[in-house]
Design a protein around this motif. Sequence first.
Motif, PDB file in Angstrom:
ATOM      1  N   ARG B 169      -9.205  -9.034  -2.940  1.00 28.08           N
ATOM      2  CA  ARG B 169      -9.219 -10.085  -3.953  1.00 28.08           C
ATOM      3  C   ARG B 169      -9.783  -9.546  -5.257  1.00 28.08           C
ATOM      4  NH1 ARG B 169     -10.759 -12.178   0.934  1.00 28.08           N
ATOM      5  NH2 ARG B 169      -9.733 -14.087   1.632  1.00 28.08           N
ATOM      6  N   VAL B 170      -9.366 -10.158  -6.363  1.00 27.74           N
ATOM      7  CA  VAL B 170      -9.928  -9.803  -7.669  1.00 27.74           C
ATOM      8  C   VAL B 170     -10.511 -11.074  -8.266  1.00 27.74           C
ATOM      9  CG1 VAL B 170      -9.452  -8.928  -9.974  1.00 27.74           C
ATOM     10  CG2 VAL B 170      -8.245  -7.971  -7.999  1.00 27.74           C
ATOM     11  N   GLN B 199      -5.163 -12.797  -4.883  1.00 28.99           N
ATOM     12  CA  GLN B 199      -5.514 -12.477  -3.502  1.00 28.99           C
ATOM     13  C   GLN B 199      -4.357 -11.696  -2.905  1.00 28.99           C
ATOM     14  OE1 GLN B 199      -7.432 -15.318  -0.617  1.00 28.99           O
ATOM     15  NE2 GLN B 199      -5.456 -15.152   0.404  1.00 28.99           N
ATOM     16  N   LEU B 200      -4.632 -10.493  -2.424  1.00 24.11           N
ATOM     17  CA  LEU B 200      -3.582  -9.642  -1.883  1.00 24.11           C
ATOM     18  C   LEU B 200      -3.664  -9.653  -0.367  1.00 24.11           C
ATOM     19  CD1 LEU B 200      -4.353  -6.783  -4.377  1.00 24.11           C
ATOM     20  CD2 LEU B 200      -2.282  -8.166  -4.421  1.00 24.11           C
ATOM     21  N   ASP B 201      -2.599 -10.154   0.253  1.00 21.33           N
ATOM     22  CA  ASP B 201      -2.581 -10.246   1.706  1.00 21.33           C
ATOM     23  C   ASP B 201      -1.562  -9.254   2.257  1.00 21.33           C
ATOM     24  OD1 ASP B 201      -2.239 -13.058   4.022  1.00 21.33           O
ATOM     25  OD2 ASP B 201      -3.056 -11.050   4.236  1.00 21.33           O
ATOM     26  N   LEU B 202      -1.871  -7.981   2.139  1.00 20.05           N
ATOM     27  CA  LEU B 202      -0.905  -6.954   2.518  1.00 20.05           C
ATOM     28  C   LEU B 202      -1.201  -6.356   3.883  1.00 20.05           C
ATOM     29  CD1 LEU B 202      -0.906  -5.106  -0.907  1.00 20.05           C
ATOM     30  CD2 LEU B 202       0.795  -6.726  -0.100  1.00 20.05           C
ATOM     31  N   SER B 203      -2.445  -6.466   4.309  1.00 17.18           N
ATOM     32  CA  SER B 203      -2.844  -5.787   5.526  1.00 17.18           C
ATOM     33  C   SER B 203      -3.066  -6.790   6.636  1.00 17.18           C
ATOM     34  CB  SER B 203      -4.130  -4.994   5.289  1.00 17.18           C
ATOM     35  OG  SER B 203      -4.542  -4.363   6.473  1.00 17.18           O
ATOM     36  N   SER B 204      -2.731  -6.389   7.858  1.00 14.25           N
ATOM     37  CA  SER B 204      -2.981  -7.276   8.974  1.00 14.25           C
ATOM     38  C   SER B 204      -4.255  -6.861   9.693  1.00 14.25           C
ATOM     39  CB  SER B 204      -1.797  -7.224   9.936  1.00 14.25           C
ATOM     40  OG  SER B 204      -1.513  -5.878  10.241  1.00 14.25           O
ATOM     41  N   ILE B 234      -1.952  -6.524 -11.760  1.00 18.34           N
ATOM     42  CA  ILE B 234      -2.803  -7.525 -11.116  1.00 18.34           C
ATOM     43  C   ILE B 234      -2.675  -8.823 -11.891  1.00 18.34           C
ATOM     44  CG2 ILE B 234      -5.162  -8.059 -10.417  1.00 18.34           C
ATOM     45  CD1 ILE B 234      -4.084  -5.638  -9.036  1.00 18.34           C
ATOM     46  N   GLY B 235      -2.219  -9.845 -11.234  1.00 20.25           N
ATOM     47  CA  GLY B 235      -2.013 -11.120 -11.913  1.00 20.25           C
ATOM     48  C   GLY B 235      -1.168 -12.003 -11.020  1.00 20.25           C
ATOM     49  N   PRO B 236      -0.411 -12.908 -11.597  1.00 16.73           N
ATOM     50  CA  PRO B 236       0.387 -13.845 -10.764  1.00 16.73           C
ATOM     51  C   PRO B 236       1.445 -13.163  -9.896  1.00 16.73           C
ATOM     52  CG  PRO B 236       0.661 -14.277 -13.121  1.00 16.73           C
ATOM     53  CD  PRO B 236      -0.374 -13.229 -13.009  1.00 16.73           C
ATOM     54  N   SER B 237       2.045 -12.071 -10.405  1.00 19.83           N
ATOM     55  CA  SER B 237       3.030 -11.394  -9.545  1.00 19.83           C
ATOM     56  C   SER B 237       2.757  -9.894  -9.499  1.00 19.83           C
ATOM     57  CB  SER B 237       4.452 -11.668 -10.029  1.00 19.83           C
ATOM     58  OG  SER B 237       4.490 -11.655 -11.433  1.00 19.83           O
ATOM     59  N   PRO B 238       1.848  -9.506  -8.628  1.00 18.15           N
ATOM     60  CA  PRO B 238       1.489  -8.084  -8.542  1.00 18.15           C
ATOM     61  C   PRO B 238       2.575  -7.264  -7.870  1.00 18.15           C
ATOM     62  CG  PRO B 238       0.239  -9.390  -6.958  1.00 18.15           C
ATOM     63  CD  PRO B 238       1.099 -10.343  -7.702  1.00 18.15           C
ATOM     64  N   LEU B 239       2.582  -5.975  -8.188  1.00 22.25           N
ATOM     65  CA  LEU B 239       3.567  -5.058  -7.630  1.00 22.25           C
ATOM     66  C   LEU B 239       2.849  -4.163  -6.629  1.00 22.25           C
ATOM     67  CD1 LEU B 239       6.364  -5.089  -9.093  1.00 22.25           C
ATOM     68  CD2 LEU B 239       5.856  -2.769  -9.801  1.00 22.25           C
ATOM     69  N   ALA B 240       3.165  -4.330  -5.362  1.00 20.98           N
ATOM     70  CA  ALA B 240       2.402  -3.600  -4.357  1.00 20.98           C
ATOM     71  C   ALA B 240       3.248  -2.565  -3.639  1.00 20.98           C
ATOM     72  CB  ALA B 240       1.826  -4.582  -3.341  1.00 20.98           C
ATOM     73  N   GLN B 241       2.626  -1.452  -3.277  1.00 21.42           N
ATOM     74  CA  GLN B 241       3.280  -0.451  -2.435  1.00 21.42           C
ATOM     75  C   GLN B 241       2.436  -0.251  -1.192  1.00 21.42           C
ATOM     76  OE1 GLN B 241       4.557   3.332  -4.130  1.00 21.42           O
ATOM     77  NE2 GLN B 241       4.490   2.335  -6.131  1.00 21.42           N
ATOM     78  N   ASN B 242       3.066  -0.412  -0.042  1.00 18.24           N
ATOM     79  CA  ASN B 242       2.351  -0.180   1.215  1.00 18.24           C
ATOM     80  C   ASN B 242       2.733   1.199   1.726  1.00 18.24           C
ATOM     81  OD1 ASN B 242       2.150  -2.865   0.676  1.00 18.24           O
ATOM     82  ND2 ASN B 242       2.818  -3.567   2.686  1.00 18.24           N
TER      83      ASN B 242
END
Lengths: 136, 377
Positions: B169-170, B199-204, B234-242
């Motif tokens: 989270r930020v 809030q980034l929910d990328l990991s289980s 980081i903001g309303p539509s973040p760009l994530a790489q897993n």
Amino acid sequence: MMAAAEKFVEADNAEAIITRIEHKSRKIESLLKQNKPVEALKTALEGSSHMIRDERCKSANWIVVHRALMAIKDVEGMFSSLDPEYYDILMKYLYRGLSTGDRPTCDQCLRIHEKLTERAGLGCILRSLADTVNAI
Amino acid sequence: MAAVAVHQFAQCITCHAWSPDHSMVALCPNNNEVHIYRLVNDKWEKVHVLQKHDQIVSGIDWSGKSNRIVSVSHDRNSYVWNREGPEWVPTLVILRLNRAALCVQWSPKENKFAVGSGAKTVCVCYYEQENNWWVSKVIRKKHDSSVTSVAWHPNNILLATTSTDGKCRVFSTFIKGVDTRESKTGSSSDPKFGEQIVQLDLSSSWTFGVKWSPSGNTLAYVGHNSMIYFVDDIGPSPLAQNVAFRNLPLRDVQFFSEKMVIGVGFDCNPMIFAADKSGLWSFIRFLGERKESLSGPKSGSQFSEAFGKLYGQAKHGLSNDTVEPSKIQGAVHDNCINCIALLNKKGSETKRFSTSGMDGKVVIWDLGNQQDLKEYL
């Protein structure tokens, strides 16, 4: 309120998922008859992780994956044509197989586990253990 | 060899931090004390022992400009230590925690510090001049589990956290009277203290080790499922790489440029991740020496024995190459690395850093002669 609505939708969804799994099963039997066990396994593994919360669906999917796993004769050969995107989900099913305690299933799963770990590393095992959200 | 110095300080080190001129290192030898060592004639001498905590010191940070040490402990307290003459004088900071404090970091301007706790809260502390004490403001009700690590954005206001609830989270930590409101800057227009930006929910699984890139544009953190996550915008539509990798999970990460991150963890060997020209992150290689294993568990790995027994059930006999050591050959650390710290000399291009771990060693690494990494630095 939200949870109740979700369960309602899931029950409907479960029927749809079971139908899809039955359809997968027929496709797998056909692929096995054509001596394409790796294609059969890919078909079995596809669509396995997401949205399957219902125990009946999980069991139904496991039966289909198990069928495909047991049909693999050449494990090394399988890995030369199995895309890495299947590694994590395959590892999860290997552990499910190992948990059955059934001797032929465990033998086969151990055989595949050894090769998969060589290919995918310990990280693959970690991901199958750590993912409690998409449990199969 | 990237490792330039290795020193065994204790049986196990919880965390470490460097003095502003890098001549001293403060570490916790897995007990309730902070030990400060100084390098004298190529030998490390223990020059101070800070004794105030009752339980294990879980986090230490040493501010680079104001030369203050902050320590946090499982005893739910934190102390700010000020150098007065030859002594370090502690000031208790009341956090009002009912669970252990787990991690701490000074903000870039060193006027605040953040503490993550097992009480599912983050305490942001600032100095109140009139009363001559540190005040703690708490971010509650957002985390569902322990806060494992905190990291400050270069703007001194945004704070990233990771937690055992699997999320990153930020938050904004804007405090009236401490921070100056920057009107019309892009990122956050109306920052209220404790407001969750994303809030980034990328990991289980559990998440650890969050850090910002030098510009603050990219965030990196790790999951306990052998994955590392890189997030832009980081903001309303973040760009994530897993990014999934084949090794054991990481515990901490550090940015060395906008395009290079080094992660440390249970493989006892720093892992280099870099972004290519299109911004795609991937694992490059290990930094330390590592015995190349052609067939996974079979050569000189600490798991070879265990795997041999496992696979032996399906075969008639155990493979004969599964031999000895419980030590990973060629590795510098022989147990989990849980802390990585930058050691850049001002004005110098050389990228040096240190790692400490459960083997009680502090290792200093230099990226200077790693030719293949120059393009990322």
